[in-house]
Write a protein that holds these residues in place. Structure first.
Motif, PDB file in Angstrom:
ATOM      1  N   GLY A 143       0.824  -1.204   0.000  1.00 50.30           N
ATOM      2  CA  GLY A 143       0.000   0.000   0.000  1.00 50.30           C
ATOM      3  C   GLY A 143       0.853   1.246   0.000  1.00 50.30           C
ATOM      4  N   ILE A 144       0.547   2.161  -0.906  1.00 49.75           N
ATOM      5  CA  ILE A 144       1.253   3.447  -0.986  1.00 49.75           C
ATOM      6  C   ILE A 144       0.179   4.524  -0.996  1.00 49.75           C
ATOM      7  CG2 ILE A 144       2.716   4.937  -2.367  1.00 49.75           C
ATOM      8  CD1 ILE A 144       4.026   2.468  -3.522  1.00 49.75           C
ATOM      9  N   VAL A 152       4.699  10.841  -1.787  1.00 49.49           N
ATOM     10  CA  VAL A 152       4.379   9.645  -1.013  1.00 49.49           C
ATOM     11  C   VAL A 152       4.314  10.052   0.448  1.00 49.49           C
ATOM     12  CG1 VAL A 152       5.167   7.349  -0.344  1.00 49.49           C
ATOM     13  CG2 VAL A 152       5.533   8.162  -2.678  1.00 49.49           C
ATOM     14  N   VAL A 153       3.180   9.790   1.088  1.00 48.87           N
ATOM     15  CA  VAL A 153       3.043  10.143   2.495  1.00 48.87           C
ATOM     16  C   VAL A 153       2.969   8.905   3.376  1.00 48.87           C
ATOM     17  CG1 VAL A 153       1.993  12.397   2.126  1.00 48.87           C
ATOM     18  CG2 VAL A 153       0.533  10.386   2.249  1.00 48.87           C
ATOM     19  N   PHE A 154       2.733   7.724   2.781  1.00 49.98           N
ATOM     20  CA  PHE A 154       2.666   6.506   3.574  1.00 49.98           C
ATOM     21  C   PHE A 154       2.943   5.299   2.693  1.00 49.98           C
ATOM     22  CE2 PHE A 154       0.268   2.789   4.902  1.00 49.98           C
ATOM     23  CZ  PHE A 154       0.788   2.601   6.160  1.00 49.98           C
ATOM     24  N   PRO A 170      14.632   7.353   1.168  1.00 52.22           N
ATOM     25  CA  PRO A 170      13.643   8.421   0.986  1.00 52.22           C
ATOM     26  C   PRO A 170      12.431   7.922   0.201  1.00 52.22           C
ATOM     27  CG  PRO A 170      15.836   9.125   0.268  1.00 52.22           C
ATOM     28  CD  PRO A 170      15.918   7.667   0.583  1.00 52.22           C
ATOM     29  N   LEU A 171      11.336   8.565   0.366  1.00 49.62           N
ATOM     30  CA  LEU A 171      10.095   8.125  -0.258  1.00 49.62           C
ATOM     31  C   LEU A 171      10.149   8.219  -1.782  1.00 49.62           C
ATOM     32  CD1 LEU A 171       7.424   9.524   2.202  1.00 49.62           C
ATOM     33  CD2 LEU A 171       8.189   7.179   1.966  1.00 49.62           C
ATOM     34  N   ASN A 172      10.931   9.149  -2.315  1.00 51.36           N
ATOM     35  CA  ASN A 172      11.047   9.199  -3.788  1.00 51.36           C
ATOM     36  C   ASN A 172      11.755   7.953  -4.319  1.00 51.36           C
ATOM     37  OD1 ASN A 172      13.513   9.996  -2.725  1.00 51.36           O
ATOM     38  ND2 ASN A 172      13.943  11.411  -4.399  1.00 51.36           N
ATOM     39  N   VAL A 173      12.644   7.351  -3.521  1.00 46.60           N
ATOM     40  CA  VAL A 173      13.294   6.096  -3.899  1.00 46.60           C
ATOM     41  C   VAL A 173      12.236   4.997  -3.983  1.00 46.60           C
ATOM     42  CG1 VAL A 173      14.963   4.327  -3.166  1.00 46.60           C
ATOM     43  CG2 VAL A 173      15.515   6.771  -2.935  1.00 46.60           C
TER      44      VAL A 173
END
Length: 195
Positions: A143-144, A152-154, A170-173
């Motif tokens: 789940g994203i 991306v917050v979660f 990091p979330l961008n990764v």
């Protein structure tokens, strides 16, 4: 006969001498009892002897005394007015202090009520967050969650396992790894449409 005449003459003379003195004495007694606004009889003031001089001096003393009494009364009236004004101001000040204290008390109650509501709402949100985390962590599959700006917050733990990345990345990764994973898949087209 001369003796009688001398006696009558001395009686008349003594009355003429003592009568003005007695009149001044009665005036002095009245002043001592608080009758400051009396008038010395004009007959005494017109005398050309020591008694007349004493009457004029006594009359001047009475005028000065009356003037001082009038000044003292004026000052007393001013003091009474000032005292009354100060008492009224003091009453107004006490009312203002009471109103201010009541207002501060009301504000304190309102602040406490708002703080209590904030605490309750924070507890509710924390509880809801914990429930959401538990649901997302225990769900089968990845789940994203993205915000409106496509950040991306979660993500749940399954995403990290699926994409072979760590939680410290990091979330961008996360997104890059996701696109790499599904490059050849139709899901990429689906993601691009939403982004």
């Amino acid at each position: 006969f001369v003796v009688v005449l001398v006696m009558v003459y001395s009686l008349v003379f003594s009355r003429k001498l003592t009568s003005p003195i007695m009149e001044l004495f009665r005036s002095a007694e009245k002043v001592s009892k608080g009758e400051y606004h009396l008038q010395i009889p004009s007959t005494l003031l017109e005398e050309k002897d020591e008694v007349g001089s004493l009457a004029v001096s006594f009359n001047e003393v009475l005028k000065t005394l009356n003037s001082k009494i009038d000044q003292a009364e004026s000052i007393r009236a001013l003091v009474v007015d000032a005292k009354q004004h100060l008492e009224e101001r003091n009453t107004d000040l006490e009312k203002a202090q009471t109103a201010t204290a009541n207002l501060l008390e009301d504000l304190e109650e309102e602040k406490n009520a708002v703080e209590q509501k904030v605490l309750e709402r924070t507890e509710d949100l924390e509880h809801e967050k914990a429930k959401l985390l538990q649901v997302t962590q225990n769900m089968r599959g990845s789940g994203i969650l993205l915000d409106r700006d496509h950040n991306v917050v979660f993500t749940n733990d399954e995403v990290y396992t699926l994409l072979n990345i760590t939680k410290s990345d990091p979330l961008n990764v996360v997104l890059e790894a996701l696109f790499e994973r599904f490059k050849a898949s139709d899901i990429r087209t689906h993601f691009e449409r939403w982004l």
